[in-house]
Structures are given as structure tokens and as C-alpha cells.
Design an enzyme around this catalytic site. Structure first.
Site, short mmCIF file in Angstrom:
data_model
loop_
_atom_site.label_atom_id
_atom_site.label_comp_id
_atom_site.label_asym_id
_atom_site.label_seq_id
_atom_site.Cartn_x
_atom_site.Cartn_y
_atom_site.Cartn_z
N CYS A 1 18.18 6.67 -34.92
CA CYS A 1 18.11 5.74 -36.06
C CYS A 1 18.85 4.45 -35.73
O CYS A 1 18.32 3.35 -35.91
CB CYS A 1 18.70 6.40 -37.30
SG CYS A 1 17.78 7.87 -37.83
N HIS B 1 18.02 5.21 -44.44
CA HIS B 1 17.99 6.67 -44.39
C HIS B 1 17.55 7.19 -45.76
O HIS B 1 18.05 6.71 -46.79
CB HIS B 1 19.37 7.24 -44.04
CG HIS B 1 19.63 7.28 -42.58
ND1 HIS B 1 20.61 6.51 -41.97
CD2 HIS B 1 19.06 8.01 -41.59
CE1 HIS B 1 20.61 6.77 -40.66
NE2 HIS B 1 19.68 7.68 -40.42
N GLU C 1 21.39 0.90 -44.55
CA GLU C 1 22.35 0.73 -43.47
C GLU C 1 22.77 -0.74 -43.31
O GLU C 1 21.93 -1.63 -43.27
CB GLU C 1 21.78 1.27 -42.16
CG GLU C 1 21.44 2.75 -42.20
CD GLU C 1 22.64 3.65 -42.46
OE1 GLU C 1 23.80 3.17 -42.32
OE2 GLU C 1 22.43 4.83 -42.81
#
Length: 199
Positions: free
Chosen positions: A142, A166, A79
Site C-alpha cells: 500500500c 485503506h 492516508e
């Protein structure tokens, strides 16, 4: 001793096996890598308590905080950015459902990870661990823990590295029609990320 904190979420009552991959990564990591302590922290799947569980583990020797979660994709998604918003389509494990809420009133609209995400992506793919750079961590738990770790570093003037990854579901813990990855591959991927931080 320097330390790297690695986190994953506890089992979710609302999304079944979505977070088992992260928990098993933590269980499989060694306690020390290259004389750096690996602190493994399991977080509750709760908006208002997840960072409370993490904060006591952060100290002046913390070199990085890396969080893992599963979104059901077919590869590691590194991310890039977390947003100062929380929103969920269902309640967390305390029964709370966030709806377009600001996480921190005095926080930045967004924070970018300070991991070398391009180098990590290249290294993962070179080791046959499929990976991509993702530009959205969503707005649920998250993104929430990702944002909190960035905000804490900002407000306390700490220079640890932070990021969220992830990962796919574990091979034997989900339905056959979903993307999965072997535990050995998940562990290899996590180890590559940690070793990159240690460079």
C-alpha cells in the site's frame, strides 16, 4: 478527456481476502463521472511490478490517482503520508520479501498526499461513512504504490492529485470477527472521494 485513475490490488495469495474490497469498488464505479473518465486499474500484489502496471495509464490528462486497499480496519483511513521504504512480513505474489529497503534512491524521504484529506474526512463522516485520517500507510504494498505515484508526479513535474485510502473488508468476504462494511457503503465512500477531487 480528463481522467481519474482508480486502483486496487489483485487477490493476495498471502493475505486471503484483504484486497477484495478494493477490486469490488472498481467494478462498481461508473466509467465516466461529470465528463471525467474513470480509469480502473487492477495492480499485481508485487513490489517490483505494481507501478509498472499503472504507469502506462498516466498521461497529461490525468487529474488524480487514487488507490484503494484493505487493512482490516472499521472505517475509511485516508492516508496522509508515504515513506521511501518498503518492508513486508511475508513474500509478495512473486515470492519476493522486502526488508527495510529504499524504494527510490533519488526520491524524497516522504511525500504527503495532496488530497484535501480533512475535507474528505468530514464529508465521509457527514454521509455516515466512518473515516479517519491515518498517519501511517505501513511499509508494504500500500505504501509502495502510494509512494510511486507521488514520486512519479514529482520527477515528471505533473500536477495530478494522489492519495491512498485503506478501507474495511467487505461484509460477506471475511470472517465475522473482523470489521466489515457493506459494498454499498464502500462505493458511496469512494464516490465521495472522487467527487471531492472534481470540485
Amino acid at each position: 478527456m480528463m481522467n481519474i485513475i482508480v486502483t486496487a490490488f489483485n487477490n493476495s495469495k498471502v493475505s486471503d481476502d484483504a484486497y477484495h474490497a478494493g477490486k469490488n469498488i472498481l467494478k462498481s464505479l461508473p466509467d465516466i463521472i461529470d465528463e471525467v473518465k474513470i480509469k480502473k486499474v487492477i495492480l499485481p500484489l508485487v513490489f517490483n511490478r505494481c507501478f509498472d502496471e499503472l504507469e502506462p495509464h498516466i498521461d497529461s490528462n490525468t487529474k488524480a490517482i487514487i488507490s484503494f486497499g484493505s487493512a482490516g480496519g472499521d472505517r475509511f483511513a485516508i492516508e496522509r503520508v508515504c515513506l521511501n521504504r518498503m518492508h513486508s512480513n511475508g513474500p509478495d505474489n512473486d515470492g519476493y520479501q522486502a526488508t527495510d529497503e529504499i524504494i527510490k534512491q533519488d526520491g524524497q524521504p516522504a511525500y504527503f498526499t495532496n488530497l484535501n484529506i480533512r475535507r474528505i474526512e468530514t464529508s465521509l463522516n457527514q454521509h455516515n461513512i466512518p473515516s479517519i485520517i491515518s498517519n501511517s500507510a505501513g511499509l508494504a504494498l500500500c505504501n509502495n504504490i502510494f509512494y510511486h505515484t507521488a514520486y512519479y508526479a514529482d520527477k515528471h513535474h505533473l500536477d495530478y492529485r494522489f492519495g491512498f485510502i485503506h478501507v474495511p473488508h467487505m461484509e460477506h468476504m471475511t470472517n465475522a470477527n473482523k470489521h466489515t462494511m457493506k459494498l454499498s457503503e464502500l462505493i458511496t465512500g469512494a464516490s465521495i472521494i472522487i467527487n471531492d477531487i472534481l470540485q
